[in-house]
Design an enzyme around this catalytic site. Structure first.
Site, short mmCIF file in Angstrom:
data_model
loop_
_atom_site.label_atom_id
_atom_site.label_comp_id
_atom_site.label_asym_id
_atom_site.label_seq_id
_atom_site.Cartn_x
_atom_site.Cartn_y
_atom_site.Cartn_z
N ARG A 238 1.09 -1.14 0.67
CA ARG A 238 0.07 0.29 -0.10
C ARG A 238 0.93 1.19 -0.11
NH1 ARG A 238 -3.03 -3.02 -1.78
NH2 ARG A 238 -5.60 -2.96 -0.65
N GLU A 267 -1.96 7.60 -3.87
CA GLU A 267 -2.89 6.72 -5.26
C GLU A 267 -4.05 7.55 -5.45
OE1 GLU A 267 -1.73 2.88 -4.85
OE2 GLU A 267 -4.01 2.12 -6.09
N HIS A 285 -0.79 -0.07 -9.78
CA HIS A 285 -1.83 -1.01 -9.15
C HIS A 285 -2.14 -1.62 -9.53
CE1 HIS A 285 -3.82 -0.85 -5.26
NE2 HIS A 285 -3.81 -2.77 -5.17
C1 DGY Z 1 -5.40 -5.68 -3.23
O1 DGY Z 1 -5.77 -7.32 -3.34
O2 DGY Z 1 -5.53 -5.37 -2.00
C2 DGY Z 1 -4.34 -5.63 -3.76
O3 DGY Z 1 -4.30 -4.84 -4.05
C3 DGY Z 1 -5.38 -5.93 -5.16
O4 DGY Z 1 -4.81 -5.69 -6.70
#
Ligand code: DGY
Length: 323
Positions: A238, A267, A285
């Site tokens: 993240r 983001e 992402h």
């Molecule tokens: C998630 O599922 O948390 C991922 O970041 C999606 O790509």
């Protein structure tokens, strides 16, 4: 009257078909992002809300969900939802564990190899017609085989990344809050070390921790300075786990050889200077973005919703809901 299930964004047909007989489905097959008002209205009208990880679900939206039983996140990371507020109102929160780790690990390796061998700039150079014949110094990269991989966060995804390192005969170090059982360490051929040691020793550092108060800016300026000169940072977790400005500086000064990002501190906005850097790979992402995995994720979301509609505890409640 059938319960209303609202889906805030496009969602695979297989999962919509699974849900359709059991509810009144309200879908949004467009790419228009729902506003906070849209989300509030949907929460107010629905028994179940199926959301993207880009939908911010704060206490006001949860409050509006008078009949809301479940918020089903189409993704594994769930930092977009105020889980404590949901819990206070007995609204279940679910995510999609167990189905996306291999796909995300594949992408992580594409990022490791792509950064090490400068695949994106080399492709650009070739398609721009600059390739005039073999040259010994052209696009020299860095070896991956036999190097040291540092995995920060060795859960489902981190473990799947570590497992793949065997084929490259790498030394694997890992760090997280708790050490893994010895059996699992053996299976992964991974050694538990402190964060400092991992940063100091690893040629490739890859991040797989969830975003929490503890992991926000886990990799800041100080940690980047501690990384081995010429190392690479790979990030599919993240955005806010990394201080992007400090990373841009380190890449600009070539203290790090390269980095690859699939997620961003702000983001979907990029930090200034990122697009000027040739040693930085930028992805939108797409960690779990394979057709097969997106279907598995969507079907798991659907099963969670069906559990909730049947008044059963959903099968993949987020740990923070019950913990
Ligand atoms: C998630 O599922 O948390 C991922 O970041 C999606 O790509």
């Amino acid at each position: 009257m059938k319960p209303v299930v609202s889906v805030t964004h496009p969602f695979p047909d297989v999962a919509l078909e699974r849900l359709a007989p059991h509810c009144e489905l309200r879908t949004n097959p467009t790419d228009t992002l729902p506003t906070a008002e849209d989300l509030k209205r949907a929460a107010g009208e629905s028994t179940a809300l199926i959301i993207y990880l880009s939908d911010r679900i704060g206490p006001d939206i949860i409050e509006a969900g008078k009949n809301l039983k479940i918020i089903a996140n189409y993704g594994a990371g769930f930092n977009n939802i105020d889980v404590a507020a949901a819990r206070r109102r007995n609204v279940w929160v679910t995510n999609t564990p167990g189905v996306l780790q291999e796909t995300t690990a594949d992408l992580t390796w594409a990022m490791i190899l792509g950064s090490a061998r400068r695949i994106v700039p080399a492709d650009r150079y070739t398609r721009e017609g600059k390739f005039k014949g073999w040259s010994a110094g052209l696009f020299l990269g860095t070896d991956v085989y036999g190097k040291t991989l540092g995995v920060i966060g060795c859960g489902e995804i981190g473990s799947a990344v570590a497992r793949r390192a065997r084929g490259f005969e790498m030394r694997v170090l890992y760090h997280q809050r708790h050490r893994l059982p010895v059996e699992k360490e053996k299976r992964l051929n991974a050694t538990y070390v402190s964060l400092e040691e991992l940063l100091r020793e690893s040629d490739y550092v890859t991040l797989h921790v969830p975003l929490s108060e503890e992991t926000r800016y886990l990799i800041g300026r100080k940690q980047i300075e501690r990384m081995k000169p010429g190392a690479f940072l790979i990030h599919t977790a993240r955005g806010q786990v990394v201080d992007d400005r400090a990373l841009v500086e380190a890449l600009r000064e070539k203290r790090l050889a390269g980095a690859a990002l699939d997620v961003y501190e702000n983001e979907p906005d990029l930090t200034e200077g990122m697009t000027d850097l040739d040693n930085l790979m930028l992805l939108p992402h797409i960690g779990s973005a394979s057709t097969e995995t997106r279907e598995k994720m969507a079907l798991l979301v659907a099963e969670n919703v069906l559990d909730a509609l049947a008044d059963q505890t959903p099968r993949s409640l987020v740990p923070a809901w019950s913990g």
